[in-house]
Design a protein around this motif. Sequence first.
Motif, mmCIF file in Angstrom:
data_model
loop_
_atom_site.group_PDB
_atom_site.id
_atom_site.type_symbol
_atom_site.label_atom_id
_atom_site.label_comp_id
_atom_site.label_asym_id
_atom_site.label_seq_id
_atom_site.Cartn_x
_atom_site.Cartn_y
_atom_site.Cartn_z
ATOM 1 N N GLN A 96 0.827 -1.209 0.000
ATOM 2 C CA GLN A 96 0.000 0.000 0.000
ATOM 3 C C GLN A 96 0.858 1.255 0.000
ATOM 4 O OE1 GLN A 96 -3.454 -0.166 2.918
ATOM 5 N NE2 GLN A 96 -2.463 -2.142 3.330
ATOM 6 N N GLN A 97 1.886 1.265 0.859
ATOM 7 C CA GLN A 97 2.784 2.425 0.932
ATOM 8 C C GLN A 97 3.460 2.643 -0.419
ATOM 9 O OE1 GLN A 97 3.613 4.146 4.210
ATOM 10 N NE2 GLN A 97 4.056 5.676 2.647
ATOM 11 N N LEU A 98 3.931 1.570 -1.027
ATOM 12 C CA LEU A 98 4.612 1.668 -2.322
ATOM 13 C C LEU A 98 3.658 2.183 -3.391
ATOM 14 C CD1 LEU A 98 7.205 0.941 -3.992
ATOM 15 C CD2 LEU A 98 6.126 -1.266 -4.394
ATOM 16 N N ALA A 99 2.426 1.652 -3.411
ATOM 17 C CA ALA A 99 1.463 2.063 -4.432
ATOM 18 C C ALA A 99 1.054 3.518 -4.272
ATOM 19 C CB ALA A 99 0.234 1.161 -4.374
ATOM 20 N N ALA A 100 1.013 3.995 -3.020
ATOM 21 C CA ALA A 100 0.662 5.397 -2.775
ATOM 22 C C ALA A 100 1.813 6.331 -3.100
ATOM 23 C CB ALA A 100 0.221 5.575 -1.324
ATOM 24 N N ASP A 101 3.040 5.908 -2.747
ATOM 25 C CA ASP A 101 4.213 6.768 -2.948
ATOM 26 C C ASP A 101 4.731 6.731 -4.378
ATOM 27 O OD1 ASP A 101 4.035 7.328 -0.270
ATOM 28 O OD2 ASP A 101 5.809 6.176 0.317
ATOM 29 N N ARG A 102 4.617 5.562 -5.032
ATOM 30 C CA ARG A 102 5.161 5.386 -6.390
ATOM 31 C C ARG A 102 4.110 4.738 -7.296
ATOM 32 N NH1 ARG A 102 10.591 5.434 -7.371
ATOM 33 N NH2 ARG A 102 9.792 5.351 -9.511
ATOM 34 N N GLU B 202 5.781 -1.299 10.695
ATOM 35 C CA GLU B 202 4.338 -1.471 10.538
ATOM 36 C C GLU B 202 3.575 -0.941 11.746
ATOM 37 O OE1 GLU B 202 1.226 -4.674 8.736
ATOM 38 O OE2 GLU B 202 2.694 -5.451 10.157
ATOM 39 N N ASP B 203 4.198 -0.997 12.925
ATOM 40 C CA ASP B 203 3.536 -0.460 14.115
ATOM 41 C C ASP B 203 3.222 1.024 13.932
ATOM 42 O OD1 ASP B 203 2.789 -0.970 17.029
ATOM 43 O OD2 ASP B 203 4.146 0.740 17.236
ATOM 44 N N GLY B 204 4.086 1.743 13.237
ATOM 45 C CA GLY B 204 3.855 3.166 12.988
ATOM 46 C C GLY B 204 3.129 3.449 11.689
ATOM 47 N N PHE B 205 2.718 2.402 10.990
ATOM 48 C CA PHE B 205 2.091 2.554 9.666
ATOM 49 C C PHE B 205 0.600 2.827 9.799
ATOM 50 C CE2 PHE B 205 -0.337 0.257 6.355
ATOM 51 C CZ PHE B 205 0.060 0.944 5.225
ATOM 52 N N ASP B 206 0.125 3.872 9.154
ATOM 53 C CA ASP B 206 -1.312 4.155 9.056
ATOM 54 C C ASP B 206 -1.528 4.959 7.785
ATOM 55 O OD1 ASP B 206 -3.960 4.851 9.235
ATOM 56 O OD2 ASP B 206 -3.896 5.371 11.359
ATOM 57 N N LEU B 207 -2.021 4.289 6.759
ATOM 58 C CA LEU B 207 -2.222 4.931 5.462
ATOM 59 C C LEU B 207 -3.669 5.368 5.268
ATOM 60 C CD1 LEU B 207 -0.023 5.350 3.205
ATOM 61 C CD2 LEU B 207 -1.227 3.598 1.907
ATOM 62 N N SER B 208 -4.445 5.362 6.345
ATOM 63 C CA SER B 208 -5.885 5.631 6.227
ATOM 64 C C SER B 208 -6.169 6.953 5.518
ATOM 65 C CB SER B 208 -6.526 5.641 7.611
ATOM 66 O OG SER B 208 -6.300 4.425 8.279
ATOM 67 N N GLY B 209 -5.357 7.967 5.774
ATOM 68 C CA GLY B 209 -5.592 9.266 5.166
ATOM 69 C C GLY B 209 -5.044 9.423 3.767
ATOM 70 N N ARG B 210 -4.373 8.377 3.244
ATOM 71 C CA ARG B 210 -3.742 8.491 1.918
ATOM 72 C C ARG B 210 -4.201 7.406 0.947
ATOM 73 N NH1 ARG B 210 2.222 8.422 1.356
ATOM 74 N NH2 ARG B 210 1.543 8.974 -0.746
ATOM 75 N N LEU B 211 -5.241 6.686 1.298
ATOM 76 C CA LEU B 211 -5.658 5.582 0.440
ATOM 77 C C LEU B 211 -6.045 6.046 -0.959
ATOM 78 C CD1 LEU B 211 -7.710 3.530 3.046
ATOM 79 C CD2 LEU B 211 -5.522 2.874 2.012
ATOM 80 N N ALA B 212 -6.536 7.256 -1.083
ATOM 81 C CA ALA B 212 -6.924 7.775 -2.399
ATOM 82 C C ALA B 212 -5.715 7.987 -3.303
ATOM 83 C CB ALA B 212 -7.696 9.085 -2.242
ATOM 84 N N ASP B 213 -4.496 7.976 -2.727
ATOM 85 C CA ASP B 213 -3.285 8.112 -3.543
ATOM 86 C C ASP B 213 -2.943 6.825 -4.279
ATOM 87 O OD1 ASP B 213 -2.990 10.713 -2.675
ATOM 88 O OD2 ASP B 213 -1.562 10.212 -1.093
ATOM 89 N N ILE B 214 -3.596 5.729 -3.927
ATOM 90 C CA ILE B 214 -3.378 4.456 -4.638
ATOM 91 C C ILE B 214 -4.204 4.487 -5.918
ATOM 92 C CG2 ILE B 214 -3.652 1.946 -4.539
ATOM 93 C CD1 ILE B 214 -3.225 2.119 -1.526
ATOM 94 N N LYS B 215 -3.556 4.514 -7.036
ATOM 95 C CA LYS B 215 -4.227 4.674 -8.328
ATOM 96 C C LYS B 215 -4.429 3.351 -9.069
ATOM 97 C CE LYS B 215 -4.075 9.080 -7.557
ATOM 98 N NZ LYS B 215 -5.283 9.750 -7.029
ATOM 99 N N ALA B 216 -3.680 2.327 -8.701
ATOM 100 C CA ALA B 216 -3.765 1.057 -9.418
ATOM 101 C C ALA B 216 -5.095 0.358 -9.131
ATOM 102 C CB ALA B 216 -2.613 0.144 -9.006
ATOM 103 N N PRO B 217 -5.665 -0.343 -10.105
ATOM 104 C CA PRO B 217 -6.820 -1.196 -9.812
ATOM 105 C C PRO B 217 -6.446 -2.168 -8.700
ATOM 106 C CG PRO B 217 -6.461 -1.015 -12.182
ATOM 107 C CD PRO B 217 -5.271 -0.396 -11.527
ATOM 108 N N THR B 218 -7.305 -2.293 -7.694
ATOM 109 C CA THR B 218 -6.940 -3.007 -6.475
ATOM 110 C C THR B 218 -8.009 -4.005 -6.060
ATOM 111 O OG1 THR B 218 -5.672 -1.097 -5.681
ATOM 112 C CG2 THR B 218 -6.317 -2.724 -4.033
ATOM 113 N N LEU B 219 -7.552 -5.192 -5.675
ATOM 114 C CA LEU B 219 -8.401 -6.219 -5.065
ATOM 115 C C LEU B 219 -7.859 -6.511 -3.683
ATOM 116 C CD1 LEU B 219 -10.546 -8.554 -5.097
ATOM 117 C CD2 LEU B 219 -8.733 -10.006 -6.072
ATOM 118 N N LEU B 220 -8.735 -6.506 -2.680
ATOM 119 C CA LEU B 220 -8.364 -6.879 -1.322
ATOM 120 C C LEU B 220 -9.086 -8.176 -0.966
ATOM 121 C CD1 LEU B 220 -7.099 -6.437 1.447
ATOM 122 C CD2 LEU B 220 -8.887 -4.774 1.956
ATOM 123 N N ILE B 221 -8.301 -9.209 -0.618
ATOM 124 C CA ILE B 221 -8.832 -10.511 -0.213
ATOM 125 C C ILE B 221 -8.639 -10.641 1.288
ATOM 126 C CG2 ILE B 221 -8.654 -13.015 -0.484
ATOM 127 C CD1 ILE B 221 -7.501 -12.522 -3.285
#
Length: 246
Positions: A92-98, A176-195
């Motif tokens: 998720q971090q990679l998809a949002a940042d790059r 990961e303990d400090g990871f929280d991407l909740s406010g940046r999820l819209a930065d993920i542009k790739a088509p995404t499936l969550l299982i």
Amino acid sequence: MRDDLPRLTVGQGPPLVVLLFTPQAATPAGLARWSAMRMLRPFAERFTVHLLNRPPGLAHDTTMADLAALYAGGFEGPARVLGLSTGGSLAQQLAADRPDLVERLVLAGTASTLGPIGRRAQRAYIERARQGRRPSPALAGLLTPSPLARAFLSGLLWLSDGGADHADAATMLNAEDGFDLSGRLADIKAPTLLIHGEKDVVYPLELARRTAAGIPGARLTVYRGRSHSATFTDRRFAPDALAFLT
């Protein structure tokens, strides 16, 4: 492309980058390699699969964003990405940042942040590792709700830790303990499936639902009755992921 990232490459076809948590910052060997190959085999029939791992010796205060920047150097170009559990946080971090590097994204057994049970277990792992104690027994409670089975698994996990240095594993879990991407999820542009498994206690289903809702156009597939680890071994997992990736 960075040449200091440990990697296991199998199969042929377009590139698929797989991100997951491993205790050792190295190319999987022995039982770890057998386990990884078992999971990767269906994907290697359609893709050139690159299982990337972190370089050893990371600073204790390494963040998930730092890790994403390191892993980005292991890409030869845009690729499909499969991220599992802690590897899903990194994906998720990679998809949002790059977003330029991620063509299509499958996340499994993960969410935009840890749930409270998963956070407690991982903090216990980190503390044990940094005290020089075998850390993996701290994760037994994530694998089964049964006290008897938990005690049995704790013993097996304690044995599996013998002779290994877990400092790098603790560093990744601390990130990961400090990871929280909740406010940046819209930065993920790739088509995404969550299982996700319905009974996942590491990343509760409600967190997975919020994560899928925050990523534009993302789809969520829920495996009823499945725990965190059982999500990845479910017979539907590889076919569902492959159908989306292809």
